[in-house]
Design a protein around this motif. Structure first.
Motif, PDB file in Angstrom:
ATOM      1  N   PHE A 185       8.445  -7.926  14.868  1.00 52.01           N
ATOM      2  CA  PHE A 185      10.074  -6.861  13.759  1.00 52.01           C
ATOM      3  C   PHE A 185       8.586  -5.767  13.097  1.00 52.01           C
ATOM      4  O   PHE A 185       7.472  -5.462  13.806  1.00 52.01           O
ATOM      5  CB  PHE A 185       9.922  -7.887  12.459  1.00 52.01           C
ATOM      6  N   GLU A 186       9.024  -4.528  12.393  1.00 42.82           N
ATOM      7  CA  GLU A 186       9.042  -3.262  12.245  1.00 42.82           C
ATOM      8  C   GLU A 186       9.401  -2.746  11.539  1.00 42.82           C
ATOM      9  O   GLU A 186      10.736  -2.596  10.720  1.00 42.82           O
ATOM     10  CB  GLU A 186       8.905  -2.160  13.826  1.00 42.82           C
ATOM     11  N   ILE A 187       8.544  -2.610  10.466  1.00 39.98           N
ATOM     12  CA  ILE A 187       8.796  -1.927   8.955  1.00 39.98           C
ATOM     13  C   ILE A 187       8.789  -0.796   8.317  1.00 39.98           C
ATOM     14  O   ILE A 187       7.546   0.194   9.012  1.00 39.98           O
ATOM     15  CB  ILE A 187       8.000  -2.674   7.772  1.00 39.98           C
ATOM     16  N   GLU A 188       9.785   0.395   8.591  1.00 37.64           N
ATOM     17  CA  GLU A 188      10.126   2.003   8.734  1.00 37.64           C
ATOM     18  C   GLU A 188      10.280   2.242   7.146  1.00 37.64           C
ATOM     19  O   GLU A 188      11.167   1.897   6.287  1.00 37.64           O
ATOM     20  CB  GLU A 188      10.648   2.566  10.019  1.00 37.64           C
ATOM     21  N   SER A 189       8.995   2.864   6.347  1.00 36.32           N
ATOM     22  CA  SER A 189       9.007   3.358   4.973  1.00 36.32           C
ATOM     23  C   SER A 189       8.051   4.826   4.814  1.00 36.32           C
ATOM     24  O   SER A 189       8.150   5.107   5.283  1.00 36.32           O
ATOM     25  CB  SER A 189       9.460   2.297   3.847  1.00 36.32           C
ATOM     26  N   SER A 190       8.813   4.823   3.089  1.00 33.94           N
ATOM     27  CA  SER A 190       7.957   5.991   2.964  1.00 33.94           C
ATOM     28  C   SER A 190       6.721   5.607   3.485  1.00 33.94           C
ATOM     29  O   SER A 190       5.546   4.939   2.990  1.00 33.94           O
ATOM     30  CB  SER A 190       8.190   6.102   1.181  1.00 33.94           C
ATOM     31  N   SER A 191       5.917   7.032   3.322  1.00 32.08           N
ATOM     32  CA  SER A 191       4.263   6.643   3.446  1.00 32.08           C
ATOM     33  C   SER A 191       3.462   5.781   1.782  1.00 32.08           C
ATOM     34  O   SER A 191       2.607   5.939   2.118  1.00 32.08           O
ATOM     35  CB  SER A 191       4.046   8.333   3.630  1.00 32.08           C
ATOM     36  N   GLU A 192       4.158   6.332   0.976  1.00 34.03           N
ATOM     37  CA  GLU A 192       3.642   6.160   0.037  1.00 34.03           C
ATOM     38  C   GLU A 192       3.208   4.235   0.461  1.00 34.03           C
ATOM     39  O   GLU A 192       2.595   3.682  -0.491  1.00 34.03           O
ATOM     40  CB  GLU A 192       4.372   6.578  -1.425  1.00 34.03           C
ATOM     41  N   ILE A 193       4.858   4.222   0.171  1.00 30.87           N
ATOM     42  CA  ILE A 193       4.646   2.201  -0.133  1.00 30.87           C
ATOM     43  C   ILE A 193       3.433   1.857   1.195  1.00 30.87           C
ATOM     44  O   ILE A 193       3.268   1.023   1.392  1.00 30.87           O
ATOM     45  CB  ILE A 193       6.256   2.078   0.342  1.00 30.87           C
ATOM     46  N   LEU A 194       3.020   2.707   2.611  1.00 34.41           N
ATOM     47  CA  LEU A 194       3.009   2.853   3.175  1.00 34.41           C
ATOM     48  C   LEU A 194       1.285   2.555   3.363  1.00 34.41           C
ATOM     49  O   LEU A 194       0.516   1.983   4.027  1.00 34.41           O
ATOM     50  CB  LEU A 194       3.529   2.921   4.991  1.00 34.41           C
ATOM     51  N   LYS A 195       1.218   3.319   2.622  1.00 30.78           N
ATOM     52  CA  LYS A 195      -0.953   3.132   2.201  1.00 30.78           C
ATOM     53  C   LYS A 195      -1.407   1.621   2.006  1.00 30.78           C
ATOM     54  O   LYS A 195      -0.272   0.993   1.065  1.00 30.78           O
ATOM     55  CB  LYS A 195      -1.155   4.498   1.244  1.00 30.78           C
ATOM     56  N   ASN A 196      -2.831   1.282   2.549  1.00 28.04           N
ATOM     57  CA  ASN A 196      -3.436   0.054   2.279  1.00 28.04           C
ATOM     58  C   ASN A 196      -2.361  -1.461   2.511  1.00 28.04           C
ATOM     59  O   ASN A 196      -2.299  -1.763   1.849  1.00 28.04           O
ATOM     60  CB  ASN A 196      -3.561   0.374   1.417  1.00 28.04           C
ATOM     61  N   PRO A 197      -1.390  -0.890   3.636  1.00 26.03           N
ATOM     62  CA  PRO A 197      -0.302  -2.458   3.067  1.00 26.03           C
ATOM     63  C   PRO A 197      -1.112  -3.463   3.873  1.00 26.03           C
ATOM     64  O   PRO A 197      -0.490  -4.479   3.418  1.00 26.03           O
ATOM     65  CB  PRO A 197       0.533  -1.989   4.994  1.00 26.03           C
ATOM     66  N   ASN A 198      -2.380  -3.574   4.475  1.00 27.26           N
ATOM     67  CA  ASN A 198      -3.310  -4.812   4.728  1.00 27.26           C
ATOM     68  C   ASN A 198      -3.135  -5.438   2.966  1.00 27.26           C
ATOM     69  O   ASN A 198      -3.069  -6.621   2.627  1.00 27.26           O
ATOM     70  CB  ASN A 198      -4.222  -5.222   5.424  1.00 27.26           C
ATOM     71  N   ARG A 199      -3.158  -4.754   2.083  1.00 29.71           N
ATOM     72  CA  ARG A 199      -3.279  -5.481   0.416  1.00 29.71           C
ATOM     73  C   ARG A 199      -2.008  -5.316   0.279  1.00 29.71           C
ATOM     74  O   ARG A 199      -1.711  -5.615  -1.023  1.00 29.71           O
ATOM     75  CB  ARG A 199      -4.335  -4.650  -0.188  1.00 29.71           C
ATOM     76  N   THR A 200      -0.784  -4.414  -0.137  1.00 34.40           N
ATOM     77  CA  THR A 200       0.328  -4.374  -0.562  1.00 34.40           C
ATOM     78  C   THR A 200       1.306  -4.849  -0.433  1.00 34.40           C
ATOM     79  O   THR A 200       2.535  -4.689  -0.899  1.00 34.40           O
ATOM     80  CB  THR A 200       0.093  -2.594  -1.410  1.00 34.40           C
ATOM     81  N   ALA A 214       9.187 -21.485   6.985  1.00 35.69           N
ATOM     82  CA  ALA A 214       9.202 -20.192   6.899  1.00 35.69           C
ATOM     83  C   ALA A 214       7.798 -19.857   7.438  1.00 35.69           C
ATOM     84  O   ALA A 214       6.506 -20.174   6.817  1.00 35.69           O
ATOM     85  CB  ALA A 214       9.449 -19.504   5.305  1.00 35.69           C
ATOM     86  N   ILE A 215       7.360 -18.489   8.029  1.00 32.48           N
ATOM     87  CA  ILE A 215       6.135 -18.083   7.525  1.00 32.48           C
ATOM     88  C   ILE A 215       5.653 -17.161   6.305  1.00 32.48           C
ATOM     89  O   ILE A 215       6.668 -16.026   6.983  1.00 32.48           O
ATOM     90  CB  ILE A 215       5.821 -17.209   9.864  1.00 32.48           C
ATOM     91  N   THR A 216       4.598 -17.143   6.358  1.00 33.78           N
ATOM     92  CA  THR A 216       4.303 -15.670   5.568  1.00 33.78           C
ATOM     93  C   THR A 216       2.955 -15.069   5.744  1.00 33.78           C
ATOM     94  O   THR A 216       2.317 -15.657   6.670  1.00 33.78           O
ATOM     95  CB  THR A 216       3.814 -16.954   3.977  1.00 33.78           C
ATOM     96  N   ASP A 217       2.824 -13.938   5.064  1.00 37.27           N
ATOM     97  CA  ASP A 217       1.363 -13.059   5.293  1.00 37.27           C
ATOM     98  C   ASP A 217       0.881 -13.209   6.562  1.00 37.27           C
ATOM     99  O   ASP A 217      -0.716 -13.025   7.130  1.00 37.27           O
ATOM    100  CB  ASP A 217       0.698 -13.969   4.420  1.00 37.27           C
ATOM    101  N   LEU A 218       2.120 -12.371   7.368  1.00 35.17           N
ATOM    102  CA  LEU A 218       1.688 -11.717   8.626  1.00 35.17           C
ATOM    103  C   LEU A 218       1.113 -10.401   8.031  1.00 35.17           C
ATOM    104  O   LEU A 218       1.927  -9.563   7.193  1.00 35.17           O
ATOM    105  CB  LEU A 218       2.330 -12.193   9.620  1.00 35.17           C
ATOM    106  N   VAL A 219       0.207  -9.741   8.162  1.00 37.98           N
ATOM    107  CA  VAL A 219      -0.563  -8.644   8.429  1.00 37.98           C
ATOM    108  C   VAL A 219      -0.385  -7.616   9.862  1.00 37.98           C
ATOM    109  O   VAL A 219      -0.024  -7.691  10.128  1.00 37.98           O
ATOM    110  CB  VAL A 219      -1.552  -8.675   7.609  1.00 37.98           C
ATOM    111  N   PRO A 220       0.330  -6.065   9.146  1.00 40.65           N
ATOM    112  CA  PRO A 220       0.602  -5.400  10.144  1.00 40.65           C
ATOM    113  C   PRO A 220      -0.408  -5.251  11.031  1.00 40.65           C
ATOM    114  O   PRO A 220      -1.467  -5.390  10.718  1.00 40.65           O
ATOM    115  CB  PRO A 220       0.461  -4.255   9.820  1.00 40.65           C
TER     116      PRO A 220
END
Length: 422
Positions: A185-200, A214-220
């Motif tokens: 899958f791919e996630i598209e959103s505003s640049s603000e939300i996608l800052k530091n995605p590994n943590r947020t 369910a599968i959880t906690d996949l990081v981009p």
């Protein structure tokens, strides 16, 4: 002496704080209902019951039956949780618009049925609970007059901020190419939300509305412009399983394609044709509703109060060694849980595994799974695993901004393996 006392009190206070913190961080689990509570249905966006996923501002509907039929009073409470289902620090007035701990006022007694029951209906928003202020994980708890929790169910509220595109691929590992499905899958959103995605940013991938699997906690893995890309193979893969079996007893008095015979004792009994192990057979497409169920009575104006309860008798021909495990029925009819009513036992005379369970009239999906001695399940032991199986996958995106106090759900995407590709 005074200084020593202060140290002891200080240590005791620290112990209390740490104990409270550990208790507060306990992962919550749903409470299963007692035998007299039946046919729990929660609806969000989907017309089928299951774990509701609804957009912020939409309606949540809950139905259940009390087969004691004594018009008991029930109350509901709602709590907000973090991504990992630990309690969130939000106060009730921060996530709920209105009040909870309110009696469920809407119920109707069954009409023209052999099994008496009271059907309870709760819809949110209502005049007491106006709705939800924030997105995230929630649990609704149902209590009786003695303030004892009768059962609880999870549901998820999301905001439509991020766009989620979901694709299903065959496994790239040749060992599993015919048995597993990988969700990319791919996630598209505003640049603000996608800052530091590994943590947020966190994700949840749910197969067929079954939170237990369910599968959880996949990081981009990488980003392209304002998109987060998740192109995993092994980490986001599920065994394909097989299409669910089904029975339809909207007419309980007669045999059908799946019901071998019907019998009236105290209430009706329906006997299904014997099922067989499908793991050693070729895959055959059989349309299903991915483990869910629908209450209906062919002769009723309102199936919620006029559908009767029936004892459904199951039998399974299985000669495979279980290795100390147990065979259970599995499906959304009881929220994908195991209990004595789902366990099959071996009939020494008929040489088959059998069980019976009380169901409200309707169309039901089910399958047989092996529950191992350690409590884990092997869903393909009886059904087999096939990459062609049609499964539905839901991907939810959670986001916690720096210094924020709770996890928001900012997007939802859905994909089906009916369009699986290499």
């Amino acid at each position: 002496m005074l200084q020593k006392t202060k140290k002891i009190l200080g240590f005791f206070g620290l112990f209390i704080i740490l104990s409270s913190y550990c208790l507060a961080q306990e992962i919550v689990k749903e409470k299963s209902p007692p035998d007299y509570i039946r046919t729990i249905q929660l609806f969000g966006e989907s017309e089928f019951s299951g774990t509701p996923i609804l957009q912020l501002g939409q309606k949540l509907s809950i139905r259940f039956d009390d087969v004691n039929g004594d018009e008991a009073d029930y109350y509901y409470k709602i709590a907000h949780y973090n991504f990992d289902w630990t309690p969130s620090p939000l106060y009730r007035n921060e996530y709920l618009n209105g009040f909870d701990d309110i009696r469920i006022p809407n119920y109707e007694n069954s009409f023209n049925t052999l099994q008496l029951y009271s059907n309870y209906i709760l819809e949110i928003p209502n005049e007491d609970t106006k709705g939800f202020k924030v997105s995230g994980n929630y649990i609704i708890e149902i209590y009786n007059d003695d303030d004892e929790m009768v059962f609880s169910r999870k549901f998820i509220v999301y905001e439509n901020i991020a766009t989620v595109k979901v694709l299903t691929k065959r496994s790239r590992d040749l060992k599993y190419i015919n048995t597993k499905q990988s969700v990319q899958f791919e996630i598209e959103s505003s640049s603000e939300i996608l800052k530091n995605p590994n943590r947020t940013v966190k994700t949840l991938v749910i197969p067929n509305n079954d939170l237990n699997q369910a599968i959880t906690d996949l990081v981009p893995q990488f980003t392209i412009a304002n998109k987060l890309m998740y192109k995993y193979d092994v980490e986001s893969s599920f065994y394909g399983g097989n299409e669910f079996l089904f029975f339809d007893n909207k007419e309980i008095r007669s045999a059908t394609a799946n019901i071998k015979r019907a019998e009236l004792l105290d209430i009706y009994h329906n006997y299904l044709y014997p099922d067989v192990v499908r793991a050693n057979r070729n895959y055959t497409y059989n349309p299903d509703i991915n483990g869910s169920f629908v209450v209906r009575n062919l002769r009723a104006d309102d199936s919620n109060t006029q559908a009767d309860y029936v004892w459904i008798h199951f039998s399974l021909e299985c000669y495979e060694p279980l290795g100390g495990g147990e065979i259970h029925l599995y499906g959304n009819f009881n929220n994908y849980t195991f209990d004595e009513s789902t366990k099959l036992t071996f009939d020494e005379i008929k040489k088959v595994y059998t069980t019976k369970r009380l169901f409200k009239q309707g169309f039901y999906n089910y399958k047989y799974v092996l529950v191992k001695p350690d409590g884990t399940i092997d869903p393909g032991f009886i059904s087999g695993n096939f990459d062609e199986t049609e499964n539905e996958y839901v991907v939810l995106v959670y986001y916690r901004a720096p210094a924020a106090r709770y996890d928001r759900v900012i997007g939802k995407g859905t994909g089906s393996s009916i369009n699986i590709s290499n």
